[in-house]
Design a protein around this motif. Structure first.
Motif, short mmCIF file in Angstrom:
data_model
loop_
_atom_site.label_atom_id
_atom_site.label_comp_id
_atom_site.label_asym_id
_atom_site.label_seq_id
_atom_site.Cartn_x
_atom_site.Cartn_y
_atom_site.Cartn_z
N LEU A 125 34.95 36.20 53.98
CA LEU A 125 33.86 37.17 53.94
C LEU A 125 34.19 38.31 54.90
CD1 LEU A 125 30.56 35.07 53.95
CD2 LEU A 125 31.35 36.62 52.15
N CYS A 126 33.96 39.53 54.43
CA CYS A 126 34.22 40.72 55.25
C CYS A 126 32.90 41.46 55.46
CB CYS A 126 35.24 41.62 54.55
SG CYS A 126 36.82 40.77 54.23
N VAL A 152 39.35 34.02 47.33
CA VAL A 152 38.11 34.68 46.90
C VAL A 152 37.48 35.29 48.15
CG1 VAL A 152 35.82 34.35 45.91
CG2 VAL A 152 37.78 33.13 44.94
N ALA A 153 37.47 36.62 48.20
CA ALA A 153 37.00 37.33 49.40
C ALA A 153 35.77 38.16 49.06
CB ALA A 153 38.12 38.23 49.94
N GLY A 154 34.78 38.12 49.92
CA GLY A 154 33.57 38.91 49.73
C GLY A 154 33.59 40.14 50.62
N ASN A 155 33.17 41.27 50.05
CA ASN A 155 33.08 42.53 50.78
C ASN A 155 31.61 42.90 50.86
OD1 ASN A 155 33.18 45.14 51.73
ND2 ASN A 155 34.14 45.99 49.89
N TRP A 156 31.03 42.74 52.05
CA TRP A 156 29.59 43.03 52.20
C TRP A 156 29.32 44.53 52.29
CZ3 TRP A 156 26.45 39.18 55.76
CH2 TRP A 156 26.40 37.93 55.14
N ALA A 214 39.84 36.92 43.80
CA ALA A 214 38.88 37.99 43.51
C ALA A 214 38.42 38.64 44.81
CB ALA A 214 37.68 37.43 42.76
N LEU A 215 38.17 39.94 44.73
CA LEU A 215 37.48 40.65 45.80
C LEU A 215 36.10 40.99 45.22
CD1 LEU A 215 37.47 41.84 48.62
CD2 LEU A 215 38.62 43.87 47.74
#
Ligand code: PEP
Length: 249
Positions: free
Chosen positions: A42-43, A8-12, A230-231
């Motif tokens: 987190l990105c 699960v990766a977050g794109n800020w 998920a992105l």
């Protein structure tokens, strides 16, 4: 198909100042209390990569960049090299996001070159693909995404850690999502294209779904066959929302 652990990766995107790192502290503290079943990343914008990586060091949250240049160094004002992200503490990098494919005319060939640079620098790329609304309405979603996978993934990815993110352009930031059947159909096509391109090297790396993933739809999406994570854009900015998505994985 055997699935690797979900990511699960977050794109800020272009959001976040130093004060936003409070959200990362909150996320880190919450994850220290509970064993998460998935990988978490987190990105943030490039300005926050080093500070976020320092906060996350030794913990479960990986930090990534949102783009990198294909070249290793040189006269490319404003750009960032994969080795610079790595040096700042990143382990991942998002490549070929539709906001870059559409806003900056990034082609599959350029995304492929960037992915080669990322691997050479020791970063795991998350390579984004996805159809526009016009392409979906024309019945072309599966073929468009297959073409993007075949032409954006370098052969150098075989044997490396990486992920593909299926992000329908029309679902990003809109609150719209495909049906679970549509997500499964495209993810199966992405898997077939990964294997076509990389052989067994494309058989197990996760395929993330991205596009308006929220706390209230995350469990259904993340339990859909072939969805390996998920992105997450908007819902990754607040630790409370992002945590609910992580718990759904
Ligand atoms: C994204 O930017 O990759 C994304 C999926 O955004 P959102 O979750 O806000 O739709």
């Amino acid at each position: 198909m055997k699935q690797s652990v979900k990511l699960v990766a977050g794109n800020w995107k272009m959001n976040g100042l130093g004060a936003s790192l409070d959200e990362v502290e909150t996320l880190k503290a919450a994850l220290a209390e509970e064993a998460s079943a998935c990988r978490v990343a987190l990105c943030p914008p490039a300005t926050l990569v080093e500070r976020m990586a320092a906060i996350c060091a030794g913990g479960p949250v990986e930090v990534g960049g949102q783009d990198c240049r294909a070249e290793a160094s040189g006269a490319f004002t404003g750009d960032i090299a994969a080795s610079m992200l790595k040096d700042a503490g990143a382990t991942l990098v998002i490549l070929g996001h539709s906001e870059r494919r559409q806003g900056y005319g990034e082609t599959n060939a350029l995304v492929l070159a960037k992915a080669e640079a990322a691997v050479a620098a020791g970063l795991s790329p998350i390579i984004c693909v996805g159809e526009t609304l016009a392409q979906r309405e024309a019945g072309q979603a599966v073929e468009v995404v297959r073409e993007q996978v075949i032409h954006s993934l370098p052969l150098a990815l075989a044997g490396q850690a990486f992920a593909v993110a299926y992000e329908p352009v029309w679902a990003i930031g809109t609150g719209l999502t495909p049906t679970l059947e549509q997500i499964e159909e495209v993810h199966r096509a992405v898997r077939a294209a990964m294997i076509e391109r990389l052989g067994l090297g494309g058989a197990e790396q996760p395929i993330l779904y991205g596009g308006s993933v929220k706390p209230d739809n995350a469990r259904d999406i993340l339990s859909t066959p072939e969805v390996g994570g998920a992105l997450v854009g908007g819902a990754s900015l607040k630790a409370a929302d992002f945590l609910q998505i992580i718990r759904a994985a």
